[in-house]
Motif scaffolding. Sequence first.
Motif, short mmCIF file in Angstrom:
data_model
loop_
_atom_site.label_atom_id
_atom_site.label_comp_id
_atom_site.label_asym_id
_atom_site.label_seq_id
_atom_site.Cartn_x
_atom_site.Cartn_y
_atom_site.Cartn_z
N ASN A 88 0.83 -1.21 0.00
CA ASN A 88 0.00 0.00 0.00
C ASN A 88 0.87 1.26 0.00
O ASN A 88 0.55 2.24 -0.69
CB ASN A 88 -0.93 0.01 1.22
N ASP A 89 1.96 1.25 0.77
CA ASP A 89 2.90 2.39 0.75
C ASP A 89 3.45 2.61 -0.65
O ASP A 89 3.56 3.75 -1.11
CB ASP A 89 4.06 2.13 1.71
N GLN A 90 3.82 1.52 -1.32
CA GLN A 90 4.35 1.63 -2.68
C GLN A 90 3.32 2.24 -3.61
O GLN A 90 3.62 3.12 -4.42
CB GLN A 90 4.77 0.24 -3.18
N LYS A 91 2.07 1.78 -3.49
CA LYS A 91 1.00 2.26 -4.35
C LYS A 91 0.72 3.75 -4.12
O LYS A 91 0.57 4.52 -5.06
CB LYS A 91 -0.27 1.44 -4.09
N GLU A 92 0.68 4.16 -2.85
CA GLU A 92 0.42 5.56 -2.54
C GLU A 92 1.56 6.47 -3.02
O GLU A 92 1.33 7.59 -3.48
CB GLU A 92 0.21 5.74 -1.03
N THR A 93 2.79 5.97 -2.90
CA THR A 93 3.94 6.75 -3.36
C THR A 93 3.87 6.94 -4.88
O THR A 93 4.09 8.04 -5.39
CB THR A 93 5.25 6.05 -2.98
N GLU A 94 3.56 5.88 -5.60
CA GLU A 94 3.44 5.97 -7.05
C GLU A 94 2.33 6.93 -7.46
O GLU A 94 2.49 7.73 -8.39
CB GLU A 94 3.18 4.59 -7.64
N ARG A 95 1.19 6.87 -6.75
CA ARG A 95 0.08 7.77 -7.06
C ARG A 95 0.46 9.23 -6.84
O ARG A 95 0.14 10.09 -7.66
CB ARG A 95 -1.12 7.42 -6.18
N GLU A 96 1.14 9.50 -5.73
CA GLU A 96 1.49 10.88 -5.41
C GLU A 96 2.51 11.44 -6.39
O GLU A 96 2.40 12.60 -6.82
CB GLU A 96 2.03 10.96 -3.99
N LEU A 97 3.49 10.66 -6.78
CA LEU A 97 4.48 11.13 -7.75
C LEU A 97 3.83 11.36 -9.11
O LEU A 97 4.15 12.33 -9.81
CB LEU A 97 5.62 10.13 -7.86
N LYS A 98 2.92 10.48 -9.48
CA LYS A 98 2.23 10.64 -10.77
C LYS A 98 1.34 11.87 -10.74
O LYS A 98 1.25 12.63 -11.71
CB LYS A 98 1.41 9.39 -11.07
N ARG A 99 0.65 12.10 -9.61
CA ARG A 99 -0.21 13.28 -9.47
C ARG A 99 0.59 14.57 -9.62
O ARG A 99 0.13 15.54 -10.20
CB ARG A 99 -0.91 13.25 -8.11
N ARG A 100 1.81 14.56 -9.11
CA ARG A 100 2.67 15.74 -9.18
C ARG A 100 3.47 15.81 -10.48
O ARG A 100 4.29 16.70 -10.66
CB ARG A 100 3.66 15.72 -8.00
N ASN A 101 3.26 14.82 -11.36
CA ASN A 101 3.98 14.75 -12.64
C ASN A 101 5.49 14.67 -12.44
O ASN A 101 6.27 15.29 -13.17
CB ASN A 101 3.63 15.95 -13.52
N ILE A 102 5.90 13.90 -11.44
CA ILE A 102 7.32 13.69 -11.17
C ILE A 102 7.73 12.36 -11.80
O ILE A 102 7.27 11.29 -11.39
CB ILE A 102 7.60 13.68 -9.66
N SER A 103 8.59 12.41 -12.80
CA SER A 103 9.02 11.20 -13.50
C SER A 103 10.48 10.87 -13.26
O SER A 103 10.98 9.86 -13.75
CB SER A 103 8.77 11.37 -15.01
N TRP A 104 11.19 11.73 -12.52
CA TRP A 104 12.60 11.50 -12.26
C TRP A 104 12.78 10.78 -10.92
O TRP A 104 11.89 10.79 -10.08
CB TRP A 104 13.36 12.82 -12.27
N PRO A 105 13.95 10.17 -10.67
CA PRO A 105 14.15 9.43 -9.41
C PRO A 105 14.13 10.37 -8.19
O PRO A 105 14.53 11.53 -8.27
CB PRO A 105 15.53 8.81 -9.59
N VAL A 106 13.69 9.83 -7.06
CA VAL A 106 13.72 10.54 -5.78
C VAL A 106 14.29 9.62 -4.71
O VAL A 106 14.18 8.40 -4.81
CB VAL A 106 12.31 11.04 -5.38
#
Length: 300
Positions: free
Chosen positions: A275-293
Amino acid sequence: MVLLSVLLLLWGVPLLTATGRLRQLFLIDTQMPMNVAQNVCRKDYTDLVTIYDEEENNELVHILNNSVKSVSVSGWIGANSCKWSNGDPATFTNYSRTFTEEKCCGAINTGGRWECVNCNSTKMYFMCYDQDGKQSYNYSLIHENRSWFEAQIYCREKHTDLVSIRDETENKRVKEAVNGSNSFWIGLQYNYSLDWLDGGHSAYTQNSSSQACFTFLSRENNKLGGFWFKCNAGIYYALCYKSFIHVSEKNMSWDEARDYCNRNFSGLLRIESENDQKETERELKRRNISWPVWVGLKES
């Protein structure tokens, strides 16, 4: 050394929520119009809620059922399929009684109400706007008969865009600018696609139809449910969410990122479950962040 953006975790203690480690749902137990609900959610949380799956839909049912003791209770969610020509979502509406539920473009009549009109086959006058600062609009009524899309091209070439209407005050100003003219185009596009106000990428829908704004209906005549209902106006509770994932504005090394997060928050993000992985992916996609963090994982 390659410097990456730092991803960090911010913790809080919420009330009236569904629990979650990286994202929590909130009920604002005051009824309000949709545009006010969005402002409240953005001020105190992240935004009106985006619903990603049936489980989350049911969580919101649970929140409403346990927090509001009423035969029928509804709350705003962030689903929106009505937008302005400039790309802004329509969070204020002033539809006429004859407004139809089909793909169309918006026109305003002499009474200040919005009509649903075929975008291509109808030609009429239209109103453009020029933006004076961040909040103020200057309006220009163009006395040429054009289709909505032709009007859009004209406004974008010679002004800023077709006019947007964000609240009752602006609707009144646009109406007064008509000065007795017949109906004319405004920048409204209705029912073209279902979007979420926070920019979230959710493919989940509760039904196949869509409209400018939705209410989330939990209980109607003592029947439990989680149905989405179309709504042109009205006052309802607000269903907000808060993301506990934050991305820094500056790039830094992993050690710098760890020190920064420890100093200002609760540390670099730990991904402890699917669930943590899923939420992290959703938040990065929402912010249009495609680079590594950076995250908190480090090999010993």
